[in-house]
Scaffold this active site. Structure first.
Site, PDB file in Angstrom:
ATOM      1  CE  LYS A 198      -7.786  28.942  39.868  1.00  0.00           C
ATOM      2  NZ  LYS A 198      -7.843  29.562  41.547  1.00  0.00           N
ATOM      3  CD  GLU A 204     -11.027  41.429  30.898  1.00  0.00           C
ATOM      4  OE1 GLU A 204     -11.203  40.134  31.217  1.00  0.00           O
ATOM      5  OE2 GLU A 204     -11.392  42.283  31.579  1.00  0.00           O
ATOM      6  N   GLY A 256      -5.141  32.349  41.398  1.00  0.00           N
ATOM      7  CA  GLY A 256      -4.185  33.318  39.382  1.00  0.00           C
ATOM      8  C   GLY A 256      -3.167  33.974  40.229  1.00  0.00           C
ATOM      9  NE  ARG A 257      -4.766  37.130  45.936  1.00  0.00           N
ATOM     10  CZ  ARG A 257      -5.757  36.693  45.094  1.00  0.00           C
ATOM     11  NH1 ARG A 257      -6.535  36.429  44.446  1.00  0.00           N
ATOM     12  NH2 ARG A 257      -6.400  36.356  46.499  1.00  0.00           N
ATOM     13  CD  GLU A 342      -7.146  39.240  42.399  1.00  0.00           C
ATOM     14  OE1 GLU A 342      -6.427  38.324  41.666  1.00  0.00           O
ATOM     15  OE2 GLU A 342      -7.733  40.018  41.457  1.00  0.00           O
ATOM     16  CG  HIS A 373      14.581  62.390  38.134  1.00  0.00           C
ATOM     17  ND1 HIS A 373      16.060  63.672  38.163  1.00  0.00           N
ATOM     18  CD2 HIS A 373      15.779  60.869  37.994  1.00  0.00           C
ATOM     19  CE1 HIS A 373      16.557  62.828  38.845  1.00  0.00           C
ATOM     20  NE2 HIS A 373      17.125  61.653  38.243  1.00  0.00           N
ATOM     21  CE  LYS A 502     -13.997  38.789  36.947  1.00  0.00           C
ATOM     22  NZ  LYS A 502     -12.886  37.211  36.877  1.00  0.00           N
TER      23      LYS A 502
HETATM   24  O1  F6P Z   1     -10.901  38.666  37.929  1.00  0.00           O
HETATM   25  C1  F6P Z   1      -9.346  38.458  38.389  1.00  0.00           C
HETATM   26  C2  F6P Z   1      -9.475  37.656  38.230  1.00  0.00           C
HETATM   27  O2  F6P Z   1     -10.073  36.595  38.268  1.00  0.00           O
HETATM   28  C3  F6P Z   1      -7.248  37.304  38.789  1.00  0.00           C
HETATM   29  O3  F6P Z   1      -7.911  36.883  39.949  1.00  0.00           O
HETATM   30  C4  F6P Z   1      -7.112  36.428  37.614  1.00  0.00           C
HETATM   31  O4  F6P Z   1      -5.684  36.212  37.965  1.00  0.00           O
HETATM   32  C5  F6P Z   1      -7.836  36.640  36.485  1.00  0.00           C
HETATM   33  O5  F6P Z   1      -9.213  37.040  36.936  1.00  0.00           O
HETATM   34  C6  F6P Z   1      -7.340  35.844  35.276  1.00  0.00           C
HETATM   35  O6  F6P Z   1      -8.273  35.411  35.568  1.00  0.00           O
HETATM   36  P1  F6P Z   1      -8.455  33.397  34.642  1.00  0.00           P
HETATM   37  O7  F6P Z   1      -6.978  33.135  34.990  1.00  0.00           O
HETATM   38  O8  F6P Z   1      -9.502  32.527  35.369  1.00  0.00           O
HETATM   39  O9  F6P Z   1      -8.452  33.922  33.437  1.00  0.00           O
END
Ligand code: F6P
Length: 533
Positions: A198, A204, A256-257, A342, A373, A502
């Site tokens: 987003k 990452e 995002g979620r 979240e 199990h 972060k």
């Molecule tokens: O750090 C949490 C977050 O912002 C989530 O809310 C989001 O889904 C995820 O990181 C990934 O964010 P992006 O789509 O901006 O890379």
């Protein structure tokens, strides 16, 4: 704490020792404590919620302003006020009105345009009109994390019977092991990489995107041609070198979620095709319509939310297990962890004051029967009560294996029955007597075989895990989280709690490379030293 909360707690306390089973003495309990939405049924009769609790919970939802907030959300108001944003993921699945307005603008035309572009690109990839340097695309790698991974990855797995496109892979972790393992088996010349973020700043994702680009450059002259991007940040996707023809944008009013319904679902569309993706959206839209139209007493998301509030905030059970008896929903618990934790893992109310009650529960789970199990031991005999949410399809996708589905259903029903019914000491004694035990040894062995019972659960039954039904299920949980958030008085749509870690990770990178750790606490300093050593 308000009177309404206190009254609910008092009631819960007064019935805490009542066997749930005894509630079935009243005829029609199962029907009265079930709610239908389309062809799905949520049965919450195996909880200690009685008529009085139900009425009190419904009043709680009414006085908490759920209806007004729901209208504000669908109406495009900036209900996410700590980020100054509207909350319009529902518009991505078509909206319940022809026009969906926010800040005086109808968002639907742009949504339709982007979806049409996604469909065109998807068809080109699936038919081979769009190729990699080595020919038709065989593999798609979605690089994203959090909502840019969990939603599409969960849905892709869930809809495996509908896959008729390229193979889809997901890379999320910054741990190089993840991308290394995924890319190992792939051919750069026939791979398409989707960078899904987003913000297009997430460390990452951007690190993995660079790694993928370098990997592709080992075989492909212009790697950028085999990259697509999904983001709200067109400037950043351009800076990364991705052609705007393969960039699919969305607006910041999609959290995002909550984003799998739009461009973040591109990898899903690649897997199942644009038509099946439309069915997925239609299922979610059907749940939106149900959520908006049905009175609270017959409203599945509202009822599921009230069961959640009852177990978590009223009865004090701190976790919630999600137990899909559906192997293809094995990523659903992880997806729901982000969606629920979240969204509703907050300590401050909308007005900035401390929450007077606990916020959302810890959500966890695994598919049945595997969990049986493993961790069900604690659920049945541990000292803590874990409310369980079972999920089961009426039918599987494998008609030849219908006998296995029957066994699956039997196990699902058996677990909720066992949790409620338990096994008394006398029943356990009878078992030991049959085994020939006597005296103190019989007594001691019998005690180990007692199940306290009276452990609550809900069961969601759906017809078959089709794209439409999956859309319904996810939207059900989204709205459940929304209702719980409104009742708790918090903002379900921000996530400031992820920021501090972060920032500190960024600051620690140069320290790990040899920088000065003296500003850090003693433990962190010692760990840095040990890791560097
Ligand atoms: O750090 C949490 C977050 O912002 C989530 O809310 C989001 O889904 C995820 O990181 C990934 O964010 P992006 O789509 O901006 O890379």
């Amino acid at each position: 704490m308000s009177e309404k909360w206190q009254a609910l707690r008092d009631h819960a306390l007064s019935v805490a020792r009542r066997p749930i089973l005894s509630l079935f003495d009243a005829p029609g309990r199962a029907q009265a404590f079930s709610v239908d939405a389309g062809e799905m049924r949520l049965d919450y009769s195996k909880t200690n919620i009685d008529e009085q609790a139900k009425a009190m919970l419904l009043t709680l939802a009414e006085v908490s302003g759920v209806a007004d907030k729901r209208a504000a959300m669908f109406g495009g108001e900036k209900i996410n006020d700590t980020e100054g944003r509207a909350v319009l993921h529902t518009a991505l699945r078509g909206g319940i009105e022809a026009k969906v307005m926010t800040e005086g603008v109808d968002v639907m035309p742009e949504i339709r345009k982007t979806k049409a572009r996604m469909a065109i690109f998807t068809r080109e990839v699936r038919t081979g009109k769009f190729t990699g340097q080595g020919g038709k695309i065989t593999d798609v790698v979605n690089i994203g994390i959090g909502g840019s991974d969990l939603g599409p990855a969960m849905v892709t797995l869930a809809l495996a019977p509908y896959h008729d496109g390229p193979r889809i892979h997901y890379v999320s972790n910054v741990d190089g092991a993840h991308i290394a393992d995924v890319l190992k088996g792939l051919n750069p010349e026939t791979t398409l990489v989707i960078v899904a973020s987003k913000t297009f700043t997430t460390i990452e994702t951007m690190t993995n995107a660079e790694t993928a680009r370098a990997w592709m450059a080992t075989k492909v002259t212009t790697p950028a041609k085999q990259f697509a991007a999904v983001s709200t940040a067109a400037d950043k996707t351009a800076a990364f070198g991705i052609d705007s023809a393969r960039v699919f944008g969305f607006e910041d009013w999609v959290g995002g979620r909550y984003s799998v319904w739009g461009p973040i679902g591109l990898a899903v569309m690649m897997a199942i095709g644009p038509e099946a993706f439309e069915d997925f959206l239609a299922g979610a839209r059907a749940m939106d319509e149900h959520f908006v139209a049905e009175p609270f007493a017959q409203n599945m998301p509202v009822q599921l939310a009230l069961v959640g509030i009852w177990h978590n905030q009223i009865c004090g059970h701190t976790t919630r297990a999600v137990l899909p008896y559906d192997q293809r929903l094995s990523r659903l618990p992880a997806y729901l962890q982000q969606l629920e934790m979240e969204s509703n893992g907050k300590s401050v109310a909308m007005d900035g004051s401390d929450l007077p009650i606990h916020s959302g529960p810890v959500v966890w789970g695994e598919p049945g029967t595997n969990g049986q199990h493993a961790f069900y031991q604690l659920i049945h005999q541990g000292t803590r009560v874990v409310p369980c949410e079972f999920m089961i399809a009426k039918a599987g996708h494998e008609p030849d294996l219908a006998h296995q589905h029957l066994l699956l259903v039997a196990n699902c029903l058996a677990q909720s029955e066992a949790l409620m019914r338990g096994r008394s000491l006398n029943e356990a004694r009878a078992i030991m007597e049959k085994k020939g035990a006597v005296g103190d040894e019989l007594e001691r062995q019998a005690r180990h075989r007692v199940f306290p019972g009276n452990r609550p659960s809900t069961t969601l039954v759906y017809p078959k895990l089709t794209p439409f039904v999956l859309g319904q299920i996810i939207a059900l949980y989204e709205h459940r989280v929304f209702v719980e958030g409104v009742i708790l008085g918090l903002n379900s749509f921000d996530q400031w709690g992820v920021e501090l870690g972060k920032e500190l990770a960024l600051a620690l990178q140069p320290i790990l490379e040899g920088g000065d750790a003296s500003g850090k606490d003693g433990s962190t300093q010692a760990l840095v030293e040990y890791l560097r050593g």
